[in-house]
Every structure is written in C-alpha cells, then in structure tokens.
Scaffold this motif. Structure first.
Motif, PDB file in Angstrom:
ATOM      1  N   LEU A   1       0.826  -1.205   0.000  1.00 17.52           N
ATOM      2  CA  LEU A   1       0.000   0.000   0.000  1.00 17.52           C
ATOM      3  C   LEU A   1       0.858   1.252   0.000  1.00 17.52           C
ATOM      4  CD1 LEU A   1      -2.796   1.240   0.103  1.00 17.52           C
ATOM      5  CD2 LEU A   1      -2.717   1.062   2.575  1.00 17.52           C
ATOM      6  N   ALA A   2       1.943   1.265   0.758  1.00 18.82           N
ATOM      7  CA  ALA A   2       2.806   2.442   0.799  1.00 18.82           C
ATOM      8  C   ALA A   2       3.424   2.708  -0.572  1.00 18.82           C
ATOM      9  CB  ALA A   2       3.892   2.283   1.855  1.00 18.82           C
ATOM     10  N   LEU A   3       3.846   1.659  -1.254  1.00 20.75           N
ATOM     11  CA  LEU A   3       4.423   1.816  -2.580  1.00 20.75           C
ATOM     12  C   LEU A   3       3.383   2.367  -3.548  1.00 20.75           C
ATOM     13  CD1 LEU A   3       6.781   1.504  -4.491  1.00 20.75           C
ATOM     14  CD2 LEU A   3       6.105  -0.866  -4.843  1.00 20.75           C
ATOM     15  N   ALA A   4       2.169   1.873  -3.468  1.00 19.36           N
ATOM     16  CA  ALA A   4       1.102   2.375  -4.330  1.00 19.36           C
ATOM     17  C   ALA A   4       0.833   3.842  -4.050  1.00 19.36           C
ATOM     18  CB  ALA A   4      -0.165   1.556  -4.127  1.00 19.36           C
ATOM     19  N   VAL A  23       8.904  10.153  -5.233  1.00 16.77           N
ATOM     20  CA  VAL A  23       8.466  10.492  -3.883  1.00 16.77           C
ATOM     21  C   VAL A  23       8.869   9.369  -2.944  1.00 16.77           C
ATOM     22  CG1 VAL A  23       6.486  11.010  -2.410  1.00 16.77           C
ATOM     23  CG2 VAL A  23       6.500  11.794  -4.797  1.00 16.77           C
ATOM     24  N   PHE A  24       9.588   9.735  -1.881  1.00 14.48           N
ATOM     25  CA  PHE A  24       9.973   8.785  -0.837  1.00 14.48           C
ATOM     26  C   PHE A  24       9.207   9.159   0.420  1.00 14.48           C
ATOM     27  CE2 PHE A  24      13.620   9.166  -3.655  1.00 14.48           C
ATOM     28  CZ  PHE A  24      13.881   7.835  -3.951  1.00 14.48           C
ATOM     29  N   MET A  25       8.387   8.220   0.900  1.00 15.80           N
ATOM     30  CA  MET A  25       7.567   8.486   2.076  1.00 15.80           C
ATOM     31  C   MET A  25       8.023   7.629   3.244  1.00 15.80           C
ATOM     32  SD  MET A  25       3.958   8.576   0.027  1.00 15.80           S
ATOM     33  CE  MET A  25       2.946   9.158   1.368  1.00 15.80           C
ATOM     34  N   GLY A  26       8.325   8.288   4.344  1.00 20.73           N
ATOM     35  CA  GLY A  26       8.697   7.589   5.561  1.00 20.73           C
ATOM     36  C   GLY A  26       7.631   7.809   6.610  1.00 20.73           C
ATOM     37  N   GLU A  27       7.884   7.283   7.798  1.00 21.76           N
ATOM     38  CA  GLU A  27       6.918   7.434   8.875  1.00 21.76           C
ATOM     39  C   GLU A  27       6.707   8.889   9.270  1.00 21.76           C
ATOM     40  OE1 GLU A  27       6.788   5.335  12.939  1.00 21.76           O
ATOM     41  OE2 GLU A  27       7.415   3.825  11.471  1.00 21.76           O
ATOM     42  N   ASP A  28       7.816   9.652   9.298  1.00 21.01           N
ATOM     43  CA  ASP A  28       7.748  11.026   9.785  1.00 21.01           C
ATOM     44  C   ASP A  28       8.125  12.076   8.752  1.00 21.01           C
ATOM     45  OD1 ASP A  28       7.024  10.149  12.374  1.00 21.01           O
ATOM     46  OD2 ASP A  28       9.124   9.712  12.807  1.00 21.01           O
ATOM     47  N   THR A  59       2.784  17.379   7.182  1.00 25.06           N
ATOM     48  CA  THR A  59       2.750  18.835   7.290  1.00 25.06           C
ATOM     49  C   THR A  59       3.849  19.401   6.399  1.00 25.06           C
ATOM     50  OG1 THR A  59       4.341  18.916   9.111  1.00 25.06           O
ATOM     51  CG2 THR A  59       2.002  18.649   9.705  1.00 25.06           C
ATOM     52  N   ALA A  60       3.807  20.680   6.155  1.00 23.23           N
ATOM     53  CA  ALA A  60       4.822  21.323   5.312  1.00 23.23           C
ATOM     54  C   ALA A  60       6.220  21.106   5.881  1.00 23.23           C
ATOM     55  CB  ALA A  60       4.525  22.808   5.173  1.00 23.23           C
ATOM     56  N   ALA A  61       6.353  21.116   7.194  1.00 24.00           N
ATOM     57  CA  ALA A  61       7.666  20.933   7.828  1.00 24.00           C
ATOM     58  C   ALA A  61       8.214  19.526   7.617  1.00 24.00           C
ATOM     59  CB  ALA A  61       7.557  21.235   9.318  1.00 24.00           C
ATOM     60  N   GLN A  62       7.364  18.564   7.317  1.00 22.79           N
ATOM     61  CA  GLN A  62       7.792  17.178   7.119  1.00 22.79           C
ATOM     62  C   GLN A  62       8.160  16.866   5.671  1.00 22.79           C
ATOM     63  OE1 GLN A  62       4.133  15.581   8.849  1.00 22.79           O
ATOM     64  NE2 GLN A  62       5.430  14.414  10.260  1.00 22.79           N
ATOM     65  N   ILE A  63       7.963  17.828   4.785  1.00 28.02           N
ATOM     66  CA  ILE A  63       8.180  17.592   3.361  1.00 28.02           C
ATOM     67  C   ILE A  63       9.462  18.279   2.911  1.00 28.02           C
ATOM     68  CG2 ILE A  63       7.233  17.879   1.042  1.00 28.02           C
ATOM     69  CD1 ILE A  63       4.454  18.098   2.477  1.00 28.02           C
ATOM     70  N   LYS A  64      10.316  17.516   2.254  1.00 26.87           N
ATOM     71  CA  LYS A  64      11.558  18.056   1.733  1.00 26.87           C
ATOM     72  C   LYS A  64      11.531  17.940   0.205  1.00 26.87           C
ATOM     73  CE  LYS A  64      16.558  17.743   2.072  1.00 26.87           C
ATOM     74  NZ  LYS A  64      17.688  17.080   2.718  1.00 26.87           N
ATOM     75  N   ILE A  65      11.790  19.051  -0.464  1.00 30.43           N
ATOM     76  CA  ILE A  65      11.825  19.089  -1.916  1.00 30.43           C
ATOM     77  C   ILE A  65      13.300  19.160  -2.339  1.00 30.43           C
ATOM     78  CG2 ILE A  65      11.046  20.264  -4.003  1.00 30.43           C
ATOM     79  CD1 ILE A  65       8.737  19.321  -2.156  1.00 30.43           C
ATOM     80  N   MET A  66      13.697  18.252  -3.226  1.00 34.12           N
ATOM     81  CA  MET A  66      15.083  18.238  -3.696  1.00 34.12           C
ATOM     82  C   MET A  66      15.096  18.236  -5.213  1.00 34.12           C
ATOM     83  SD  MET A  66      16.630  15.416  -1.071  1.00 34.12           S
ATOM     84  CE  MET A  66      15.230  14.330  -1.263  1.00 34.12           C
ATOM     85  N   GLU A  67      16.086  18.893  -5.761  1.00 31.00           N
ATOM     86  CA  GLU A  67      16.244  18.915  -7.200  1.00 31.00           C
ATOM     87  C   GLU A  67      17.231  17.840  -7.611  1.00 31.00           C
ATOM     88  OE1 GLU A  67      17.427  22.097 -10.674  1.00 31.00           O
ATOM     89  OE2 GLU A  67      17.088  22.804  -8.643  1.00 31.00           O
TER      90      GLU A  67
END
Length: 69
Positions: A1-4, A23-28, A59-67
């Motif tokens: 489910l996380a991969l989807a 997109v890489f999603m972790g717990e936090d 939240t916005a603080a938990q999201i990191k955008i990288m080029e």
C-alpha cells in the motif's frame, strides 16, 4: 500500500507539469526529488508541497523538496 501511495503521489506531481519525480515516504517525513530543466524555485516547491499536503497527512515541515542533478 505504501508503494502504491508513493506512486500515486509521484503521478500527481508529474501531472502538474513536473516531468520527472520520485516520492519517498517515511513514517515522519516525505522527500520529493524533482528533475526540472528550469530548476526548482520557491514557487515550484510551494506547489509540490501543496500537492503532497492535499494527498497525505504530512505537514509542510515534514516535506523536503530536492532537485535531481
């Protein structure tokens, strides 16, 4: 489910005009790596964060955008 979910979020970002995205999603936290030939500026980062926030519980603080290089 996380991969989807990661695949779905990446598709949402690419649908908004960012051709290559992972997109890489972790717990936090969530990291979004974007390849944009024009570079990722603060407007791009805000748009990408809005997409992720609208589709996840991050939240916005938990999201990191990288080029990508």
């Amino acid at each position: 489910l996380a991969l989807a979910k990661q695949y779905s979020d990446a598709n949402l970002v690419t649908a908004k005009g960012y051709e290559d995205c992972v997109v890489f999603m972790g717990e936090d936290s969530c990291s979004v790596v974007v390849a944009d030939p024009d570079g990722v500026d603060s407007t791009d980062a805000a748009r990408i964060k809005d997409i992720v926030i609208s589709e996840t519980d991050y939240t916005a603080a938990q999201i990191k955008i990288m080029e990508a290089e």
